[in-house]
Write a protein that holds these residues in place. Structure first.
Motif, mmCIF file in Angstrom:
data_model
loop_
_atom_site.group_PDB
_atom_site.id
_atom_site.type_symbol
_atom_site.label_atom_id
_atom_site.label_comp_id
_atom_site.label_asym_id
_atom_site.label_seq_id
_atom_site.Cartn_x
_atom_site.Cartn_y
_atom_site.Cartn_z
ATOM 1 N N UNK A 168 6.098 -21.939 1.302
ATOM 2 C CA UNK A 168 6.100 -21.643 -0.139
ATOM 3 C C UNK A 168 4.735 -21.179 -0.647
ATOM 4 N N UNK A 169 3.675 -21.461 0.114
ATOM 5 C CA UNK A 169 2.314 -21.211 -0.374
ATOM 6 C C UNK A 169 2.090 -19.771 -0.872
ATOM 7 N N UNK A 191 2.706 -16.822 -8.077
ATOM 8 C CA UNK A 191 3.303 -17.394 -9.288
ATOM 9 C C UNK A 191 4.789 -17.044 -9.442
ATOM 10 N N UNK A 192 5.526 -17.206 -8.341
ATOM 11 C CA UNK A 192 6.978 -16.971 -8.353
ATOM 12 C C UNK A 192 7.654 -18.180 -9.009
ATOM 13 N N UNK A 193 8.640 -17.981 -9.917
ATOM 14 C CA UNK A 193 9.343 -19.111 -10.562
ATOM 15 C C UNK A 193 9.961 -20.057 -9.517
ATOM 16 N N UNK A 209 11.576 -19.428 -5.866
ATOM 17 C CA UNK A 209 10.747 -19.853 -4.734
ATOM 18 C C UNK A 209 11.574 -20.667 -3.729
ATOM 19 N N UNK A 210 12.357 -21.606 -4.245
ATOM 20 C CA UNK A 210 13.180 -22.449 -3.367
ATOM 21 C C UNK A 210 14.185 -21.613 -2.577
ATOM 22 N N UNK A 262 6.823 -13.677 6.190
ATOM 23 C CA UNK A 262 7.974 -12.866 5.762
ATOM 24 C C UNK A 262 8.515 -13.269 4.385
ATOM 25 N N UNK A 263 8.134 -14.468 3.896
ATOM 26 C CA UNK A 263 8.810 -15.067 2.738
ATOM 27 C C UNK A 263 8.676 -14.235 1.461
ATOM 28 N N UNK A 264 7.585 -13.499 1.317
ATOM 29 C CA UNK A 264 7.385 -12.748 0.055
ATOM 30 C C UNK A 264 7.804 -11.277 0.182
#
Length: 358
Positions: free
Chosen positions: A102-103, A109-111, A115-116, A153-155
């Motif tokens: 999540x970092x 600053x994703x809501x 984010x979850x 990859x998360x973002x």
């Protein structure tokens, strides 16, 4: 590759740390959208420096790096929106797997709800959803590497940069992760740029490979072309196994030439550099292209078998020529009578697979 504009272009890029010796010299490179490109080369060849300039951690001494048509040479790393995966994982030890992933989203600053959802998707992508509450110290190297990949990859980056990410893993796990990475790349369609000194890793995963040496790209090509048609001796020796026979050109005929070995054998091959008659050349051929010659078969040369080695799926003959050059021959199992150490043999090199380099 395609005619669509490149995602990234290096134009005349150079890098020196001391003002005199160039680590990267006059680099011109196009990275295509959605491709898996590996930068392959020995230590000090300029491949990692190239990746670090693309990431923004190093600045070119000269030249320009262009992303989507706009220069990014002076754009700081955090504004480039690239995912990064290193060999040492660089995970935060005090954070759980989910918190590590999540970092990058917190920084952006994703809501929280979004984010979850993104963390959950990234965890599923690397099959780590059942370990989200663990800490890095409670995981194996392979699991930590998966978490580092999920974090990169998360973002939804437009580019993922990897610097020897599998280097710390054991052989079996490394080979397993290579397949996983390739599958993931195909599924996501994101551009991957991957630095490695391991040629089999580069050949296994990449769409194209850029072979670096001495700060320059020696050849950039599809993996099959790179292996079958190396453009110079360095590439022939660095990518895959290679048998090398020194000789002198006797005659030329279009793309082909005839070379004479010190023992008097004459071999026809491809004249890669269009070398003139009388030129000293190295005839390079892949060990699996060599075979035991039939009596009187042309394009053959004498050798003595030093050793016969069993590799499970094939045999290797370690041979020496009259000029005392060591030559390796790969034979498929059941290839008829296998010679014994000390035996004199004739080896056949097919003309189309023998490449003469000046």
């Amino acid at each position: 590759m395609s005619n669509t504009p490149a995602l990234v272009t290096f134009r005349g890029v150079q890098k020196t740390y001391d003002g005199t010796s160039l680590v990267v010299r006059d680099l011109n490179l196009d990275i295509q959208r959605g491709e898996f490109l590996s930068l392959l080369g020995p230590s000090g060849s300029g491949k990692t420096t190239t990746l670090m300039m693309l990431a923004g951690f190093e600045s070119p001494t000269a030249g320009e790096i262009i992303l989507n048509g706009s220069p990014i040479t002076r754009t700081p790393p955090h504004k480039r929106n690239f995912g990064m995966v290193f060999q040492n994982y660089a995970l935060f030890p005090h954070m759980t797997v989910a918190e590590n992933i999540a970092y990058p989203l917190q920084v952006r600053k994703i809501p929280k709800a979004e984010m979850q959802a993104k963390v959950k998707r990234a965890l599923e992508m690397v099959q780590m959803d059942h370990l989200s509450e663990r800490y890095p110290a409670q995981m194996s190297g392979g699991q930590q590497q998966r978490v580092a990949l999920a974090r990169a990859l998360v973002f939804d980056p437009q580019l993922v940069l990897m610097d020897e990410p599998l280097g710390a893993l054991d052989k079996q796990l490394r080979e397993h992760m290579q397949i996983e990475l390739k599958t993931l790349h195909r599924r996501l369609g994101i551009t991957f740029v991957y630095v490695t000194h391991d040629q089999s890793e580069a050949l296994t995963m990449s769409d194209r490979v850029a072979v670096f040496n001495d700060g320059r790209i020696q050849q950039i090509d599809r993996v099959d072309y790179l292996y079958e048609t190396p453009s110079n001796r360095f590439v022939a020796n660095f990518v895959g196994d290679n048998a090398e026979l020194k000789g002198r050109i006797l005659s030329t005929d279009g793309q082909e030439c005839e070379m004479e070995l010190p023992g008097g054998s004459r071999l026809r091959g491809i004249n890669v550099n269009q070398a003139a008659v009388g030129t000293e050349v190295a005839g390079c051929v892949r060990p699996e292209r060599l075979s035991l010659a039939a009596p009187g078969q042309d394009n053959s040369f004498a050798a003595q078998v030093l050793d016969v080695m069993y590799f499970g799926d094939h045999l290797r003959l370690r041979c020496t020529t009259p000029a005392e050059e060591e030559v390796m021959v790969k034979l498929t199992l059941g290839a008829g009578n296998v010679p014994t150490p000390g035996e004199n043999v004739q080896l056949h090199a097919p003309t189309q697979h023998l490449r003469a380099y000046a």
